[in-house]
Write a protein that holds these residues in place. Structure first.
Motif, PDB file in Angstrom:
ATOM      1  N   THR A 154       0.696  -1.571   0.360  1.00  0.00           N
ATOM      2  CA  THR A 154      -0.057  -0.255  -0.306  1.00  0.00           C
ATOM      3  C   THR A 154       0.813   1.372   0.481  1.00  0.00           C
ATOM      4  O   THR A 154       0.435   1.953  -0.460  1.00  0.00           O
ATOM      5  N   GLY A 155       1.689   1.675   0.805  1.00  0.00           N
ATOM      6  CA  GLY A 155       2.765   2.575   0.881  1.00  0.00           C
ATOM      7  C   GLY A 155       3.578   2.390  -0.037  1.00  0.00           C
ATOM      8  O   GLY A 155       3.820   3.903  -0.761  1.00  0.00           O
ATOM      9  N   THR A 156       3.937   1.645  -1.062  1.00  0.00           N
ATOM     10  CA  THR A 156       5.009   1.714  -1.804  1.00  0.00           C
ATOM     11  C   THR A 156       4.193   2.115  -3.371  1.00  0.00           C
ATOM     12  O   THR A 156       4.441   2.696  -4.406  1.00  0.00           O
ATOM     13  N   GLY A 157       2.249   1.516  -3.496  1.00  0.00           N
ATOM     14  CA  GLY A 157       1.819   1.823  -3.904  1.00  0.00           C
ATOM     15  C   GLY A 157       1.562   3.314  -4.452  1.00  0.00           C
ATOM     16  O   GLY A 157       1.433   3.966  -5.167  1.00  0.00           O
ATOM     17  N   THR A 158       1.306   3.706  -3.589  1.00  0.00           N
ATOM     18  CA  THR A 158       0.883   5.502  -3.173  1.00  0.00           C
ATOM     19  C   THR A 158       1.709   5.787  -3.570  1.00  0.00           C
ATOM     20  O   THR A 158       0.898   6.646  -4.266  1.00  0.00           O
ATOM     21  N   LEU A 159       3.008   5.774  -2.902  1.00  0.00           N
ATOM     22  CA  LEU A 159       4.191   6.618  -3.450  1.00  0.00           C
ATOM     23  C   LEU A 159       4.580   6.647  -4.748  1.00  0.00           C
ATOM     24  O   LEU A 159       4.497   8.123  -5.519  1.00  0.00           O
TER      25      LEU A 159
END
Lengths: 159, 503
Positions: B269-274
């Motif tokens: 989630t964090g990586t995809g959002t960034l």
């Protein structure tokens, strides 16, 4: 350079780069000698000029990369895709012209019957998928677009 | 604010909007699950309906397709080992292995839950980041805007899959296509080739539908035409056998088991959002980086690639978490950061809204309604997924050859209906041919679309800057502009090294 001439297909990207340079050069020549109002420094020609220069430089890079062996693989089915493209675009023109005469629904049903018949194979080819399904799809599209959403589509003899 | 929110709630919670969201999710999942067709293609094809639907209904339909398409790509990946969309390629690695070990249902449920988790978090980030950023963007002048346009064009050209030079050329070609017609400042005609109908420029719909949908259809029809009868029959038999041999009762994923995958889902989630917020990076890259990071931080890293549910969760969360954040540059600055964002941008333009910082202020009810729809569409996706998951897998068995002629006709008539213009049909078919040629020679299509949409704005910003400043050095007179240029170059360097290491 001689290896390129001996085996041109292996270096497809070299020719892609050359075509890009030629297109950009034609564009730049058009800006210089064509009917452009190029009086100001930042006139209407400036941004297209930058785009053409970018294409020319990119073309040079693609060709240079091909020479040092860095190039995209050639698509094996290139010819069949191009033939399909020409056939489909011609079919699209024909379909649109037919729709003006026969009406949207009839032309659509005809096009879908022809398309489904061409794309299905024995033993999967069956009257249900080649005739019934296209006609049902055409009727559904007519109801959905013309009756429900009220999108104006070409009318003809029947609908 | 409160009044706008109330209006937005009324718009978003209208039963017809809910119906369009559900319809969109079904459509998106169906097309996403069929390899070769995608949610983006469906959005492009349905753009003309935007003229005829209420804004909230149209946005509900498009959001539904987008979210459904994101998850749909993983269905055929897990079930048959063939990712339905490029973003689902990383999910396929472990998803298909899990399926071969008799756990397709666990893998599909893991993908569904992690997709919804990633998507929802990303939507919340969009809502909370885009509005403050838009307020900052209102203070930008033409110099800053030109730097921002250059930042996006540079990144999308450099980070899209394939050779950098071809990305740059595609972007420049898109800009050239957008220059056809009347010059926005002087009013003189450019590149119309003596065709009076081109004086108004190329319309968005035929270019988008032609480049995205028609070119892909032509490639798919060519494949369908070339396929041998025996291969088709054997493929159909093999797929049917997969379902007849399968015992669904022995393969379930209780929700508490999914909660154990929180770390992998959070990393995705964090990586995809960034990554989704960066122009050009895309869901495929986000999914693979999420997968790699989750493997590095997992206690069971050696299980990755062998049917690990952590692998499925991280990749799918990474893929879906780009969905909200990819719209941040569109809302805040009016610049689409991806092909999907470009399609949403086109939809806004067709609705009479100009994407960018003023859009939220001028159309607050519709934009807030969109935010509400984005959130509840995830719940609808989850609920529909829980009920329909067994049927979803069978959707990937639909033979695209039956759908292809229907979709082609839809593209032609939809485009004609959008503008009631014959020239649009010719542009559509021409754009389709151009798309095919570019695909065949390895040119990415997303930079072309971005160049086409961003081109006029970038030109206006550049010419206004030079009219104010008088010389080119004025473009570097603002610290914000310099920040954009250096960040773009830095990001290109970082991603180039990252991708080289991955290769």
């Amino acid at each position: 350079m001689s290896s390129i001439l001996r085996n041109p297909l292996r270096y497809q990207d070299f020719y892609v780069g050359a075509v890009m340079i030629a297109i950009a050069a034609a564009g730049l020549l058009d800006i210089t000698y064509g009917n452009w109002r190029t009086g100001q420094t930042m006139g209407p020609q400036a941004f297209p000029q930058v785009a053409y220069i970018a294409i020319m430089m990119a073309g040079g890079l693609v060709a240079a990369n091909a020479c040092i062996g860095k190039h995209d693989a050639r698509q094996e089915d290139m010819l069949s895709v191009l033939v399909t493209a020409v056939v489909m675009v011609s079919g699209g023109v024909l379909l649109f012209l037919l729709a003006g005469r026969l009406g949207f629904t009839v032309a659509l049903a005809l096009a879908l019957v022809v398309g489904s018949s061409l794309l299905t194979r024995e033993p999967l080819r069956h009257w249900k998928t080649t005739i019934l399904l296209p006609i049902v799809a055409a009727v559904i599209m007519y109801v959905l677009f013309v009756q429900l959403i009220r999108i104006p589509l070409p009318g003809g003899l029947l609908f | 604010m409160l009044e706008a929110l109330t209006d937005a709630l009324l718009l978003a919670l209208d039963p017809s909007v809910l119906m369009f969201v559900a319809l969109g999710i079904l459509l998106g999942i169906t097309l996403g699950a069929i390899p070769g067709l995608s949610g983006d293609m469906a959005i492009a094809l349905l753009l003309p309906t935007v003229f005829y639907l209420e804004p909230a209904s149209a946005l509900g339909l498009l959001v539904g397709i987008y979210k459904g398409g994101m998850f749909g790509g993983s269905i055929s990946g897990i079930t048959f080992g063939v990712p339905g969309t490029p973003g689902a390629a990383a999910t396929t690695i472990d998803g298909y292995q899990a399926k071969l070990k008799g756990k397709p249902n666990r893998a599909l449920h893991t993908a569904l839950y992690s997709s919804v988790a990633g998507d929802s978090s990303s939507d919340l980030i969009l809502i909370f980041i885009a509005l403050p950023l838009a307020a900052v963007a209102l203070k930008f002048g033409p110099v800053e805007f030109f730097a921002l346009y250059a930042f996006s064009l540079l990144l999308i050209s450099a980070l899209t899959r394939g050779q950098l030079a071809k990305g740059v050329a595609a972007c420049a070609l898109g800009i050239l296509l957008s220059m056809i017609g009347r010059d926005p400042i002087g009013g003189s005609l450019r590149m119309t080739f003596g065709i009076p109908e081109l004086a108004g420029g190329l319309s968005l719909i035929p270019v988008l539908v032609g480049i995205f949908a028609v070119s892909e259809l032509i490639v798919q029809v060519s494949k369908a035409w070339a396929a041998k009868s025996r291969a088709i029959v054997e493929d159909a038999k093999e797929k049917s056998k997969m379902f007849s041999d399968y015992d669904a009762a022995a393969d379930k994923l209780p929700f508490r088991d999914f909660l154990k995958l929180w770390k992998a889902t959070a990393i995705g989630t964090g990586t995809g959002t960034l990554i989704g917020a960066l122009p050009g990076a895309g869901s495929s890259l986000a999914a693979f980086i999420s997968y790699g990071l989750a493997q590095r931080f997992s206690r069971n890293g050696e299980e990755f690639g062998k049917g690990s549910m952590e692998g499925v969760a991280s990749a799918e969360a990474g893929n879906s978490a780009t969905s909200g954040s990819t719209l941040i540059p569109l809302f805040a600055f009016g610049i689409p950061g991806s092909a999907t964002a470009a399609l949403f941008g086109a939809a806004f333009i067709l609705m009479g809204m100009t994407p960018g910082p003023n859009m939220v202020r001028d159309h607050s009810d519709v934009i807030y309604a969109l935010f509400i729809i984005l959130i509840y569409a995830n719940l609808v996706n989850l609920l529909m997924g829980k009920v329909l998951l067994p049927y979803y897998s069978k959707m990937s068995m639909v033979q695209p050859r039956i759908l292809l002629p229907i979709v082609f006709c839809l593209a032609i008539f939809g485009t004609y209906a959008a503008g009631n213009s014959l020239i649009d049909v010719w542009v559509l078919l021409g754009a389709g041919l151009l798309g095919v040629v570019l695909r065949l020679y390895g040119f990415p299509l997303a930079p072309l679309i971005l160049g086409f949409i961003v081109g006029p704005g970038a030109e206006r910003a550049l010419r206004q800057s030079l009219l104010i400043g008088g010389e080119w050095s004025y473009l570097f007179s603002s610290p914000i502009a310099i920040g954009f240029y250096t960040t773009a170059l830095g990001l290109i360097l970082v991603f180039t090294l990252l991708l080289r290491n991955k290769a």
